[in-house]
Design a protein around this motif. Structure first.
Motif, PDB file in Angstrom:
ATOM      1  N   HIS A 170       0.817  -1.218   0.000  1.00  0.00           N
ATOM      2  CA  HIS A 170       0.000   0.000   0.000  1.00  0.00           C
ATOM      3  C   HIS A 170       0.848   1.263   0.000  1.00  0.00           C
ATOM      4  O   HIS A 170       0.418   2.311  -0.489  1.00  0.00           O
ATOM      5  CB  HIS A 170      -0.926  -0.007   1.216  1.00  0.00           C
ATOM      6  CG  HIS A 170      -1.962   1.079   1.212  1.00  0.00           C
ATOM      7  ND1 HIS A 170      -2.897   1.203   0.206  1.00  0.00           N
ATOM      8  CD2 HIS A 170      -2.208   2.085   2.081  1.00  0.00           C
ATOM      9  CE1 HIS A 170      -3.683   2.236   0.460  1.00  0.00           C
ATOM     10  NE2 HIS A 170      -3.280   2.801   1.587  1.00  0.00           N
ATOM     11  N   ASP A 221      -7.601  -6.580  -3.594  1.00  0.00           N
ATOM     12  CA  ASP A 221      -7.236  -5.160  -3.535  1.00  0.00           C
ATOM     13  C   ASP A 221      -8.447  -4.280  -3.833  1.00  0.00           C
ATOM     14  O   ASP A 221      -8.671  -3.257  -3.164  1.00  0.00           O
ATOM     15  CB  ASP A 221      -6.129  -4.853  -4.556  1.00  0.00           C
ATOM     16  CG  ASP A 221      -4.751  -5.309  -4.100  1.00  0.00           C
ATOM     17  OD1 ASP A 221      -4.551  -5.470  -2.878  1.00  0.00           O
ATOM     18  OD2 ASP A 221      -3.882  -5.509  -4.966  1.00  0.00           O
ATOM     19  N   ARG A 226      -5.167 -11.267  -6.351  1.00  0.00           N
ATOM     20  CA  ARG A 226      -4.682 -10.044  -5.708  1.00  0.00           C
ATOM     21  C   ARG A 226      -5.483  -8.839  -6.167  1.00  0.00           C
ATOM     22  O   ARG A 226      -5.818  -7.962  -5.363  1.00  0.00           O
ATOM     23  CB  ARG A 226      -3.186  -9.853  -6.004  1.00  0.00           C
ATOM     24  CG  ARG A 226      -2.276 -10.762  -5.205  1.00  0.00           C
ATOM     25  CD  ARG A 226      -0.823 -10.308  -5.286  1.00  0.00           C
ATOM     26  NE  ARG A 226      -0.285 -10.441  -6.637  1.00  0.00           N
ATOM     27  CZ  ARG A 226       0.295 -11.531  -7.111  1.00  0.00           C
ATOM     28  NH1 ARG A 226       0.416 -12.602  -6.334  1.00  0.00           N
ATOM     29  NH2 ARG A 226       0.765 -11.567  -8.346  1.00  0.00           N
ATOM     30  N   ASN A 245      -3.668   1.738  -4.286  1.00  0.00           N
ATOM     31  CA  ASN A 245      -4.738   0.807  -4.642  1.00  0.00           C
ATOM     32  C   ASN A 245      -4.390  -0.642  -4.336  1.00  0.00           C
ATOM     33  O   ASN A 245      -5.164  -1.532  -4.664  1.00  0.00           O
ATOM     34  CB  ASN A 245      -5.081   0.952  -6.128  1.00  0.00           C
ATOM     35  CG  ASN A 245      -5.693   2.301  -6.447  1.00  0.00           C
ATOM     36  OD1 ASN A 245      -6.590   2.757  -5.759  1.00  0.00           O
ATOM     37  ND2 ASN A 245      -5.196   2.956  -7.491  1.00  0.00           N
ATOM     38  N   ARG A 246      -3.251  -0.858  -3.712  1.00  0.00           N
ATOM     39  CA  ARG A 246      -2.849  -2.221  -3.376  1.00  0.00           C
ATOM     40  C   ARG A 246      -2.812  -2.392  -1.861  1.00  0.00           C
ATOM     41  O   ARG A 246      -2.353  -1.515  -1.142  1.00  0.00           O
ATOM     42  CB  ARG A 246      -1.477  -2.531  -3.970  1.00  0.00           C
ATOM     43  CG  ARG A 246      -1.449  -2.583  -5.497  1.00  0.00           C
ATOM     44  CD  ARG A 246      -0.034  -2.744  -5.994  1.00  0.00           C
ATOM     45  NE  ARG A 246       0.591  -3.954  -5.445  1.00  0.00           N
ATOM     46  CZ  ARG A 246       1.906  -4.136  -5.354  1.00  0.00           C
ATOM     47  NH1 ARG A 246       2.735  -3.184  -5.759  1.00  0.00           N
ATOM     48  NH2 ARG A 246       2.397  -5.245  -4.852  1.00  0.00           N
ATOM     49  N   TYR A 247      -3.306  -3.533  -1.402  1.00  0.00           N
ATOM     50  CA  TYR A 247      -3.338  -3.831   0.029  1.00  0.00           C
ATOM     51  C   TYR A 247      -2.719  -5.196   0.338  1.00  0.00           C
ATOM     52  O   TYR A 247      -2.383  -5.481   1.480  1.00  0.00           O
ATOM     53  CB  TYR A 247      -4.785  -3.823   0.536  1.00  0.00           C
ATOM     54  CG  TYR A 247      -5.459  -2.480   0.384  1.00  0.00           C
ATOM     55  CD1 TYR A 247      -5.497  -1.572   1.441  1.00  0.00           C
ATOM     56  CD2 TYR A 247      -6.041  -2.098  -0.818  1.00  0.00           C
ATOM     57  CE1 TYR A 247      -6.107  -0.327   1.304  1.00  0.00           C
ATOM     58  CE2 TYR A 247      -6.656  -0.862  -0.967  1.00  0.00           C
ATOM     59  CZ  TYR A 247      -6.679   0.018   0.095  1.00  0.00           C
ATOM     60  OH  TYR A 247      -7.276   1.254  -0.058  1.00  0.00           O
ATOM     61  N   VAL A 248      -2.598  -6.033  -0.677  1.00  0.00           N
ATOM     62  CA  VAL A 248      -2.116  -7.400  -0.484  1.00  0.00           C
ATOM     63  C   VAL A 248      -0.593  -7.440  -0.590  1.00  0.00           C
ATOM     64  O   VAL A 248      -0.025  -7.075  -1.616  1.00  0.00           O
ATOM     65  CB  VAL A 248      -2.729  -8.353  -1.524  1.00  0.00           C
ATOM     66  CG1 VAL A 248      -2.198  -9.772  -1.314  1.00  0.00           C
ATOM     67  CG2 VAL A 248      -4.250  -8.335  -1.437  1.00  0.00           C
ATOM     68  N   CYS A 249       0.054  -7.881   0.482  1.00  0.00           N
ATOM     69  CA  CYS A 249       1.506  -8.072   0.509  1.00  0.00           C
ATOM     70  C   CYS A 249       1.770  -9.561   0.278  1.00  0.00           C
ATOM     71  O   CYS A 249       1.587 -10.373   1.185  1.00  0.00           O
ATOM     72  CB  CYS A 249       2.087  -7.626   1.851  1.00  0.00           C
ATOM     73  SG  CYS A 249       1.580  -5.965   2.356  1.00  0.00           S
ATOM     74  N   ARG A 274     -10.045  -1.459  -1.420  1.00  0.00           N
ATOM     75  CA  ARG A 274     -10.128  -0.069  -1.867  1.00  0.00           C
ATOM     76  C   ARG A 274     -11.542   0.468  -1.685  1.00  0.00           C
ATOM     77  O   ARG A 274     -11.745   1.588  -1.216  1.00  0.00           O
ATOM     78  CB  ARG A 274      -9.714   0.015  -3.339  1.00  0.00           C
ATOM     79  CG  ARG A 274      -9.772   1.399  -3.968  1.00  0.00           C
ATOM     80  CD  ARG A 274      -8.586   2.233  -3.548  1.00  0.00           C
ATOM     81  NE  ARG A 274      -8.923   3.191  -2.506  1.00  0.00           N
ATOM     82  CZ  ARG A 274      -8.047   3.879  -1.816  1.00  0.00           C
ATOM     83  NH1 ARG A 274      -6.762   3.713  -2.033  1.00  0.00           N
ATOM     84  NH2 ARG A 274      -8.422   4.726  -0.883  1.00  0.00           N
TER      85      ARG A 274
END
Length: 303
Positions: A32, A56, A52, A37-41, A60
């Motif tokens: 993030h 994500d 993913r 716009n990204r939350y997945v590690c 969002r």
């Protein structure tokens, strides 16, 4: 010879499997922070690109609609290998959530075969332990038991999205803090306008008040120009009271508007545009977490 070779291959496979990386909290790359716009590690690519993307997108939507921030980690091995402790530290160290502590961390550890939710103080009432466990058991673990990591994470994200978007108490933080009606805005504008107008009238009356008879009757009858310094014109103005005919002079100055150059071009060193090409390109814009805090809320389960 064949048996020896087979035994050697098996030993190598065991060594490789045993040497799989154990991720520490401080080493997990936070997606993030690189792209809002990204939350997945998912540093080892356990999920597919499509999974993913869907997770994500759900997170969002949740943040845009409710203000709840999420961090999702998908890892094969973790150190410490306690799923709750790892997820808790991941949320604390990165400040997941907002000033109202509306944050959630979701950890999937395939090696430990655990799924863990940790919730910030601000959503513990909406997502109590029993609800977290129910989402895991109903929507995620049936997929995880078959090593279907994509299906479990997608269905879990959708279940959390449906839950949080249906909670009226989860207004976005900006709405709660800054929400004003059109009527309030109009009243504020009118108040400022009247105050400003009153100030102008007060200053004008004070400038036109005669120091001798105290009547607001001063009138400018002449003006003498003295010259210009650094673009400023200097004058002496003569005033006369229309009531008692008292006269007084005042020094005045004003900008010389006859010269160009105000706004015509940038000073040397500012020409041409923004450094580095301005906004051309289109790289991702990094997000941020708001410094949320976590208690002991959430739930974990194994599959």
């Amino acid at each position: 010879m064949g048996k020896k070779l087979s035994a050697l291959v098996i030993c190598i496979l065991f060594i490789v499997a045993g040497s799989a990386r154990e991720w520490k909290v401080q080493d997990v790359p936070i997606a993030h922070l690189e792209d809002r716009n990204r939350y997945v590690c998912d540093p080892e690519g356990i999920l597919s690109n499509q999974a993913r993307f869907e997770v994500d997108a759900a997170m969002r939507t949740i943040e845009d609609s409710t203000g709840v921030q999420a961090l999702i980690a998908v890892l094969p091995e973790i150190d410490p290998n306690d799923c709750f402790e790892f997820a808790y530290e991941l949320g604390q160290q990165n400040g997941v959530g907002t000033r109202n502590d509306k944050g959630i961390v979701i950890l999937l550890c395939t090696g430990e075969r655990c799924i863990q939710f940790v919730t910030g103080y601000g959503i513990e009432g909406v997502m109590p332990d029993a609800v977290c466990r129910s989402i895991q058991e109903k929507h995620m673990n049936p997929h995880f038991r078959n090593d279907d990591w994509d299906g479990g994470m997608i269905q879990g994200a959708k279940a959390i999205e449906a839950l949080l978007l249906d909670e009226p108490e989860l207004m976005p933080e900006d709405d709660m803090e800054d929400d004003i009606t059109l009527g309030q805005f109009a009243a504020t504008f009118v108040t400022i306008f009247l105050t400003f107008t009153g100030l102008i009238v007060f200053v004008d009356r004070r400038q036109r008040r005669c120091p001798k008879c105290r009547k607001v009757a001063l009138k400018k009858i002449s003006r003498t120009y003295h010259g210009k310094i650094h673009g400023m014109k200097y004058y002496t103005s003569l005033f006369e009271c229309q009531n008692c005919h008292h006269q007084l002079s005042r020094e005045e100055r004003e900008y010389d508007d006859s010269q160009g150059g105000h706004g015509g071009s940038f000073p040397h060193g500012y020409g041409g545009g923004f450094p580095g090409g301005g906004f051309s390109g289109g790289g991702p814009i990094g997000g941020h977490y708001g410094g949320g805090h976590f208690g002991g809320g959430g739930a974990g389960s194994r599959f």
